[in-house]
Design a protein around this motif. Sequence first.
Motif, short mmCIF file in Angstrom:
data_model
loop_
_atom_site.label_atom_id
_atom_site.label_comp_id
_atom_site.label_asym_id
_atom_site.label_seq_id
_atom_site.Cartn_x
_atom_site.Cartn_y
_atom_site.Cartn_z
N PRO A 76 55.16 57.85 21.43
CA PRO A 76 54.73 57.42 20.10
C PRO A 76 55.85 57.44 19.05
O PRO A 76 55.92 56.56 18.21
N ASP B 182 51.31 49.36 14.96
CA ASP B 182 51.15 50.18 16.16
C ASP B 182 50.72 49.29 17.32
O ASP B 182 49.55 48.91 17.43
N ARG C 254 50.10 49.93 20.20
CA ARG C 254 49.13 50.53 21.12
C ARG C 254 47.70 50.08 20.79
O ARG C 254 46.81 50.22 21.62
N ASP D 2 54.10 59.31 11.03
CA ASP D 2 53.58 59.28 12.39
C ASP D 2 52.07 59.50 12.36
O ASP D 2 51.47 59.62 11.28
N SER D 3 51.44 59.55 13.52
CA SER D 3 49.98 59.66 13.58
C SER D 3 49.45 60.97 13.01
O SER D 3 48.27 61.08 12.69
#
Length: 184
Positions: A33, A42, A44, A157-158
């Motif tokens: 990630p 993103d 993903r 980031d997440s």
Amino acid sequence: MNAKVKTAAPVAIQSLADCDEAAVRSFVGKVPPHDLLFLDRDIRQPKVLAAWRKAIERGSIHSLAAVAGGEIVATTAVLSDPLSWSAHVADVRLLVLPEWRGKGVGRALLEASIDHAIARGATKLTARMTPDQRGAITLFEESGFRGEALLRDQVHDSNGQPHDLAVLSQDVARERSRTQALMA
């Protein structure tokens, strides 16, 4: 484009459009990630991945994949907007699975992407990455890119943790002149 390239391991470079969707999803799922933070979106997320594929089909993104043993091990993308004020600029993006780094795969994809961008009329190339991605920075610098900016706390980031973003660029004419002088 379907080509075998000389790397430390046998890989074939082909258009990402020629790769099946399951292989692309599998690749994206294996990318750490943190390595995705330089991307605007993103990949993903299924809808983002679908938009990437559609942009490739439309021709607004040129993407290549390095394939080994039937699996994608690296990808690259060249993005430019012919209707923008910066139509002369191409943004080069590169993702290489950790176990494939240092084997020449990223370099082969980067060189092919630079060649494509220049053939399409780009006179300036840009790349972004987090400053801790030393291997990627070194690879781009060895290909003629130079640091241009450091954007503090540019991405999260997440977990909401901020990260800086390094911006590198290459002036195509200047790099060609430098290369020619070195070869003379």
